[in-house]
Design an enzyme around this catalytic site. Structure first.
Site, PDB file in Angstrom:
ATOM      1  N   LEU A   6      22.567  34.413   9.666  1.00  0.00           N
ATOM      2  CA  LEU A   6      23.802  35.121   9.345  1.00  0.00           C
ATOM      3  C   LEU A   6      24.905  34.086   9.153  1.00  0.00           C
ATOM      4  O   LEU A   6      25.276  33.393  10.095  1.00  0.00           O
ATOM      5  CB  LEU A   6      24.181  36.073  10.485  1.00  0.00           C
ATOM      6  CG  LEU A   6      23.261  37.283  10.662  1.00  0.00           C
ATOM      7  CD1 LEU A   6      23.479  37.933  12.019  1.00  0.00           C
ATOM      8  CD2 LEU A   6      23.479  38.285   9.539  1.00  0.00           C
ATOM      9  N   GLY A   9      30.669  31.877   6.792  1.00  0.00           N
ATOM     10  CA  GLY A   9      31.613  31.007   6.103  1.00  0.00           C
ATOM     11  C   GLY A   9      32.425  30.178   7.077  1.00  0.00           C
ATOM     12  O   GLY A   9      33.178  29.289   6.691  1.00  0.00           O
ATOM     13  N   GLY A  10      32.271  30.481   8.342  1.00  0.00           N
ATOM     14  CA  GLY A  10      32.967  29.717   9.375  1.00  0.00           C
ATOM     15  C   GLY A  10      32.142  28.515   9.816  1.00  0.00           C
ATOM     16  O   GLY A  10      31.010  28.308   9.367  1.00  0.00           O
ATOM     17  N   ASP A  12      30.936  27.724  12.891  1.00  0.00           N
ATOM     18  CA  ASP A  12      29.856  27.930  13.854  1.00  0.00           C
ATOM     19  C   ASP A  12      28.532  28.317  13.193  1.00  0.00           C
ATOM     20  O   ASP A  12      27.494  27.707  13.467  1.00  0.00           O
ATOM     21  CB  ASP A  12      30.264  28.996  14.876  1.00  0.00           C
ATOM     22  CG  ASP A  12      31.488  28.563  15.688  1.00  0.00           C
ATOM     23  OD1 ASP A  12      31.680  27.337  15.838  1.00  0.00           O
ATOM     24  OD2 ASP A  12      32.226  29.436  16.160  1.00  0.00           O
ATOM     25  N   SER A  13      28.585  29.311  12.329  1.00  0.00           N
ATOM     26  CA  SER A  13      27.335  29.745  11.701  1.00  0.00           C
ATOM     27  C   SER A  13      26.813  28.688  10.734  1.00  0.00           C
ATOM     28  O   SER A  13      25.604  28.557  10.547  1.00  0.00           O
ATOM     29  CB  SER A  13      27.528  31.085  10.986  1.00  0.00           C
ATOM     30  OG  SER A  13      28.556  31.008  10.011  1.00  0.00           O
ATOM     31  N   LEU A  32      27.037  38.824   5.050  1.00  0.00           N
ATOM     32  CA  LEU A  32      27.199  40.274   5.151  1.00  0.00           C
ATOM     33  C   LEU A  32      28.578  40.681   4.669  1.00  0.00           C
ATOM     34  O   LEU A  32      29.587  40.189   5.176  1.00  0.00           O
ATOM     35  CB  LEU A  32      27.023  40.739   6.600  1.00  0.00           C
ATOM     36  CG  LEU A  32      25.758  40.302   7.335  1.00  0.00           C
ATOM     37  CD1 LEU A  32      25.657  41.030   8.678  1.00  0.00           C
ATOM     38  CD2 LEU A  32      24.517  40.555   6.488  1.00  0.00           C
ATOM     39  N   CYS A  99      29.886  45.835  16.149  1.00  0.00           N
ATOM     40  CA  CYS A  99      29.647  44.992  14.988  1.00  0.00           C
ATOM     41  C   CYS A  99      28.370  44.194  15.214  1.00  0.00           C
ATOM     42  O   CYS A  99      27.537  44.059  14.330  1.00  0.00           O
ATOM     43  CB  CYS A  99      30.847  44.057  14.796  1.00  0.00           C
ATOM     44  SG  CYS A  99      30.698  42.954  13.401  1.00  0.00           S
ATOM     45  N   CYS A 194      36.909  41.770  13.342  1.00  0.00           N
ATOM     46  CA  CYS A 194      36.325  41.141  12.171  1.00  0.00           C
ATOM     47  C   CYS A 194      36.576  41.906  10.885  1.00  0.00           C
ATOM     48  O   CYS A 194      36.742  41.317   9.835  1.00  0.00           O
ATOM     49  CB  CYS A 194      34.852  40.842  12.381  1.00  0.00           C
ATOM     50  SG  CYS A 194      33.867  42.236  12.929  1.00  0.00           S
TER      51      CYS A 194
END
Length: 357
Positions: A6, A9-10, A12-13, A32, A99, A194
């Site tokens: 997942l 765009g940040g 962490d991911s 997503l 979420c 979010c």
RNA sequence: UGCCGGGUCGUCUAAUGGUAGGACAGCGGCCUUUGGAGCCGUAUGCGGAGGUUCGAAUCCUCCCCCGGCAG
């Protein structure tokens, strides 16, 4: 291993994706679309296009395929409608809880090929496997720890989840981002609900529920001291938006039926603070703790945990006594329990009780 | 209308001849993947017109406005 990542765009991911890539897994990234900002664009800027741009850039750099999955409808049905209903009922919802449990590790899993063995995300949490059971444990970064938001997952969801950055602290993740030379390495952390992004919660409420003027009443004197635009703009412990001088004033009680907000001053500890409450709709990730257990509990996301004792009133209702007091305990919020570093699960606060000191 | 009291940031309140300050609200920032909270930083004011004075929120005069006692 075939893994779905997942990607938001940040930072962490993105780091999570690179870590898995380096480990040699067969990975596909998924962005997503859950933003409802297209609907709310008139309220402010929407950065979701920017998120997707960064997600694309990260994938291009890592040579990982990216798929964009539209989940706005599911998100609306499972998260936004719940949020609006709770607010209207005078409760204080936590959309990000659902979420995770209903969208990221819920609706999304139904959309992808079952051949993906794991679904990875950039959450700050760790998973430990023991005897074929999966246990959720805290991140070494107490501030960033996101087990609170994951406490509503089911064992099956936990079994399939993977949190590659969970063993790191934020500063280490930033460092990794730098070492990977990620295009978004200096991006600011996201915050707020979010699906709202930069949109103010108050504007969201106003858009859906409008205004409903009512009285502000001083809890000590029971006298009307002002008016407010609607009970649903306020939650227990709130200071902002009362507009009265000689404060600060805090919301200590709401009367939904009569649309009255009761306020008090901070120094009035008895009226403003709570240390006992009931929890319903509990989700235990594994074993059910016994009545009388001494645990820790989080009332909200963050580093602070209160020591507490739990007692079952009946099978579906748990009474929680805090060691300490918290002035922001509101019905609808989640209480998440811990035994040491293990996150045991959590439930929804149904009410709170003032206990004389 | 013949009598007193009072008008200072949005609100409440200091400064009684010597740079109009504080609190709360507001706004901005920080923090935080929920609501909140917390922390830091900030704009805005002497009801008006004259006068006395080196200097007026402060003393004087008139006017305006708001309370209250008289009617």
């Amino acid at each position: 291993m075939k893994i779905a990542v997942l990607l938001s765009g940040g930072v962490d991911s993105s780091v999570a994706l690179r870590l898995l890539k380096e480990q040699g897994h067969d990975i596909t990234a998924f962005y997503l679309k859950i933003w409802l900002q297209e609907e709310y664009s008139f309220l402010g800027d929407c950065p979701w296009e920017e998120d997707l741009e960064y997600a694309r850039a990260v994938c291009a750099q890592a040579d990982v395929p990216l798929q964009v999955i539209p989940l706005q409808d599911e998100y609306w049905d499972r998260v936004v409608s719940y949020t609006i209903k709770e607010i209207k009922d005078g409760r204080t919802p936590n959309p990000d809880m659902f979420c995770n449990s209903l969208v990221k590790f819920g609706a999304f899993l139904d959309k992808i090929d079952p051949s993906y063995e794991k679904v990875a995300s950039g959450h700050y949490a760790t998973i430990e496997e023991k005897n074929n059971r999966f246990y959720l444990k805290r991140s070494p970064d107490a501030v960033k720890d996101q087990t609170y938001f994951l406490a509503y997952l089911k064992q099956e969801q936990l079994a399939r989840a993977l949190f590659p950055i969970g063993i790191y602290e934020k500063k280490q993740v930033r460092q990794l981002a730098k070492e990977f030379d990620l295009p978004n390495q200096v991006r600011k952390d996201s915050q707020g609900i979010c699906f709202l992004g930069k949109i103010k919660f108050k504007d969201f409420v106003k858009e859906h529920l409008g205004e409903l003027p009512g009285d502000i009443v001083n809890f000590e004197t029971m006298k009307k001291v002002g008016t407010h635009p609607g009970y649903y703009y306020y939650t227990i412990g709130q200071r902002e938006g009362i507009g009265l001088n000689a404060g600060p004033w805090y919301v200590v009680r709401k009367d939904i039926v009569n649309n009255i907000i009761y306020i008090s001053q901070k120094k009035d500890v008895i009226a403003a603070y709570r240390n006992e409450f009931n929890v319903t709709k509990i989700n235990w990730l594994n074993e059910i703790p016994e009545s009388g257990s001494a645990l820790h509990v989080k009332i909200r996301h963050g580093a602070h945990r209160y020591p507490c004792a739990i007692e079952y009133t009946d099978a579906n209702l748990l009474s929680v006594k805090l060691q300490g007091s918290d002035k922001g305990i509101a019905a609808g919020q989640f209480a998440v329990f811990y035994d040491g570093d293990y996150c045991l699960g959590g439930g929804i606060i149904s009410d709170s009780i003032t206990v004389e000191s």
